[in-house]
Design a protein around this motif. Structure first.
Motif, PDB file in Angstrom:
ATOM      1  N   GLY A 172     -10.583   6.193  -9.652  1.00  0.00           N
ATOM      2  CA  GLY A 172     -11.333   5.538  -8.585  1.00  0.00           C
ATOM      3  C   GLY A 172     -11.009   4.076  -8.356  1.00  0.00           C
ATOM      4  O   GLY A 172     -11.778   3.361  -7.715  1.00  0.00           O
ATOM      5  N   VAL A 173      -9.855   3.617  -8.848  1.00  0.00           N
ATOM      6  CA  VAL A 173      -9.428   2.231  -8.617  1.00  0.00           C
ATOM      7  C   VAL A 173      -8.745   2.126  -7.254  1.00  0.00           C
ATOM      8  O   VAL A 173      -8.899   1.141  -6.538  1.00  0.00           O
ATOM      9  CB  VAL A 173      -8.494   1.747  -9.749  1.00  0.00           C
ATOM     10  CG1 VAL A 173      -7.899   0.383  -9.444  1.00  0.00           C
ATOM     11  CG2 VAL A 173      -9.263   1.716 -11.072  1.00  0.00           C
ATOM     12  N   LEU A 174      -7.975   3.158  -6.921  1.00  0.00           N
ATOM     13  CA  LEU A 174      -7.310   3.257  -5.624  1.00  0.00           C
ATOM     14  C   LEU A 174      -7.746   4.541  -4.943  1.00  0.00           C
ATOM     15  O   LEU A 174      -8.189   5.487  -5.611  1.00  0.00           O
ATOM     16  CB  LEU A 174      -5.787   3.308  -5.790  1.00  0.00           C
ATOM     17  CG  LEU A 174      -5.080   2.107  -6.386  1.00  0.00           C
ATOM     18  CD1 LEU A 174      -3.611   2.441  -6.662  1.00  0.00           C
ATOM     19  CD2 LEU A 174      -5.175   0.902  -5.461  1.00  0.00           C
ATOM     20  N   THR A 175      -7.612   4.572  -3.628  1.00  0.00           N
ATOM     21  CA  THR A 175      -7.824   5.798  -2.873  1.00  0.00           C
ATOM     22  C   THR A 175      -6.602   6.010  -1.998  1.00  0.00           C
ATOM     23  O   THR A 175      -5.899   5.057  -1.665  1.00  0.00           O
ATOM     24  CB  THR A 175      -9.118   5.738  -2.029  1.00  0.00           C
ATOM     25  OG1 THR A 175      -9.374   7.011  -1.461  1.00  0.00           O
ATOM     26  CG2 THR A 175      -9.047   4.691  -0.940  1.00  0.00           C
ATOM     27  N   VAL A 176      -6.347   7.258  -1.655  1.00  0.00           N
ATOM     28  CA  VAL A 176      -5.222   7.587  -0.788  1.00  0.00           C
ATOM     29  C   VAL A 176      -5.769   7.821   0.613  1.00  0.00           C
ATOM     30  O   VAL A 176      -6.748   8.546   0.797  1.00  0.00           O
ATOM     31  CB  VAL A 176      -4.482   8.848  -1.286  1.00  0.00           C
ATOM     32  CG1 VAL A 176      -3.314   9.194  -0.382  1.00  0.00           C
ATOM     33  CG2 VAL A 176      -4.015   8.663  -2.724  1.00  0.00           C
ATOM     34  N   GLN A 177      -5.125   7.169   1.588  1.00  0.00           N
ATOM     35  CA  GLN A 177      -5.531   7.290   2.979  1.00  0.00           C
ATOM     36  C   GLN A 177      -4.302   7.517   3.846  1.00  0.00           C
ATOM     37  O   GLN A 177      -3.201   7.141   3.452  1.00  0.00           O
ATOM     38  CB  GLN A 177      -6.215   6.005   3.456  1.00  0.00           C
ATOM     39  CG  GLN A 177      -7.454   5.624   2.715  1.00  0.00           C
ATOM     40  CD  GLN A 177      -8.014   4.283   3.197  1.00  0.00           C
ATOM     41  OE1 GLN A 177      -7.374   3.537   3.920  1.00  0.00           O
ATOM     42  NE2 GLN A 177      -9.224   3.989   2.772  1.00  0.00           N
ATOM     43  N   THR A 188       1.734   6.626  11.234  1.00  0.00           N
ATOM     44  CA  THR A 188       2.849   7.451  10.780  1.00  0.00           C
ATOM     45  C   THR A 188       2.329   8.539   9.845  1.00  0.00           C
ATOM     46  O   THR A 188       1.143   8.560   9.492  1.00  0.00           O
ATOM     47  CB  THR A 188       3.908   6.604  10.043  1.00  0.00           C
ATOM     48  OG1 THR A 188       3.298   6.022   8.885  1.00  0.00           O
ATOM     49  CG2 THR A 188       4.467   5.503  10.944  1.00  0.00           C
ATOM     50  N   SER A 189       3.217   9.416   9.439  1.00  0.00           N
ATOM     51  CA  SER A 189       2.810  10.518   8.556  1.00  0.00           C
ATOM     52  C   SER A 189       2.725  10.089   7.093  1.00  0.00           C
ATOM     53  O   SER A 189       2.410  10.902   6.238  1.00  0.00           O
ATOM     54  CB  SER A 189       3.784  11.686   8.695  1.00  0.00           C
ATOM     55  OG  SER A 189       5.081  11.275   8.305  1.00  0.00           O
ATOM     56  N   TYR A 190       3.009   8.834   6.810  1.00  0.00           N
ATOM     57  CA  TYR A 190       2.934   8.334   5.443  1.00  0.00           C
ATOM     58  C   TYR A 190       1.486   8.208   4.996  1.00  0.00           C
ATOM     59  O   TYR A 190       0.561   8.226   5.806  1.00  0.00           O
ATOM     60  CB  TYR A 190       3.612   6.960   5.322  1.00  0.00           C
ATOM     61  CG  TYR A 190       5.100   7.014   5.517  1.00  0.00           C
ATOM     62  CD1 TYR A 190       5.944   7.420   4.494  1.00  0.00           C
ATOM     63  CD2 TYR A 190       5.664   6.649   6.727  1.00  0.00           C
ATOM     64  CE1 TYR A 190       7.312   7.472   4.675  1.00  0.00           C
ATOM     65  CE2 TYR A 190       7.031   6.699   6.924  1.00  0.00           C
ATOM     66  CZ  TYR A 190       7.848   7.108   5.892  1.00  0.00           C
ATOM     67  OH  TYR A 190       9.203   7.155   6.070  1.00  0.00           O
ATOM     68  N   SER A 197       0.795  -1.227   0.000  1.00  0.00           N
ATOM     69  CA  SER A 197       0.000   0.000   0.000  1.00  0.00           C
ATOM     70  C   SER A 197       0.828   1.278   0.000  1.00  0.00           C
ATOM     71  O   SER A 197       0.296   2.346  -0.261  1.00  0.00           O
ATOM     72  CB  SER A 197      -0.943   0.021   1.216  1.00  0.00           C
ATOM     73  OG  SER A 197      -0.199  -0.015   2.425  1.00  0.00           O
ATOM     74  N   ARG A 198       2.117   1.195   0.267  1.00  0.00           N
ATOM     75  CA  ARG A 198       2.947   2.393   0.313  1.00  0.00           C
ATOM     76  C   ARG A 198       3.749   2.559  -0.971  1.00  0.00           C
ATOM     77  O   ARG A 198       4.210   1.582  -1.565  1.00  0.00           O
ATOM     78  CB  ARG A 198       3.904   2.335   1.495  1.00  0.00           C
ATOM     79  CG  ARG A 198       3.198   2.521   2.802  1.00  0.00           C
ATOM     80  CD  ARG A 198       4.185   2.757   3.901  1.00  0.00           C
ATOM     81  NE  ARG A 198       3.471   2.988   5.144  1.00  0.00           N
ATOM     82  CZ  ARG A 198       4.046   3.071   6.313  1.00  0.00           C
ATOM     83  NH1 ARG A 198       5.359   2.951   6.416  1.00  0.00           N
ATOM     84  NH2 ARG A 198       3.330   3.267   7.394  1.00  0.00           N
TER      85      ARG A 198
END
Length: 150
Positions: A65-70, A76-78, A38-39
């Motif tokens: 809309g295939v991935l979302t950023v969370q 952590t701040s990542y 995921s990173r």
């Protein structure tokens, strides 16, 4: 290098799908997301892709809309890239590609990865299209029907 022509307005669903996930990096990102990556740095390390290409593909997958950023789940701040329901619906496509590759691209006894069910440890059954009665469909049993708007 010339930019490829967009197929976002094509009447063919296969063409539109390939426009988004048809290059190897996009599909391998989706594959890795299914495997729990995921990173950004983990995608980059696992794929060995240039950072600018990875950034471009991740941005396109987020935009479509295939991935979302969370925020990272570990506090952590990542940030992390997570499959959306739209992205998760690509699972049968990834499985079908994997199974096709297992069947056609490896010599007998050649080592490769295998997708297995967690509960049983057994290989996932082959992906095959079925008709409404449950019979396996062959290409000769199907046709493309053009849908027109009136």
């Amino acid at each position: 290098m010339a930019k490829r022509k967009s197929m976002q307005d094509d009447a063919c669903p296969v063409a539109r799908s390939l426009d988004l996930v048809g290059d190897r990096w996009s599909m391998l990102i989706v594959r890795d997301a299914f495997d729990g990556i995921s990173r950004f740095s983990d995608f980059q390390r696992n794929l060995g892709v240039a950072k600018n290409i990875l950034s471009d593909r991740l941005s396109a997958l987020v935009e479509q809309g295939v991935l979302t950023v969370q925020p990272a789940s570990d506090g952590t701040s990542y940030q992390q890239y997570v499959l959306t329901p739209k992205g998760e619906s690509l699972f049968p496509v990834v499985v079908a590609l994997r199974q096709w590759g297992e069947r056609h691209l490896f010599a007998g006894g050649e080592p490769h990865s295998l997708l297995v069910e967690k509960a049983s440890g057994k290989a996932v059954a082959p992906m095959l299209p079925h008709d409404h009665a449950g019979h396996v469909l062959q290409p000769a049993h199907t046709q493309v029907k053009k849908i027109t708007v009136k």
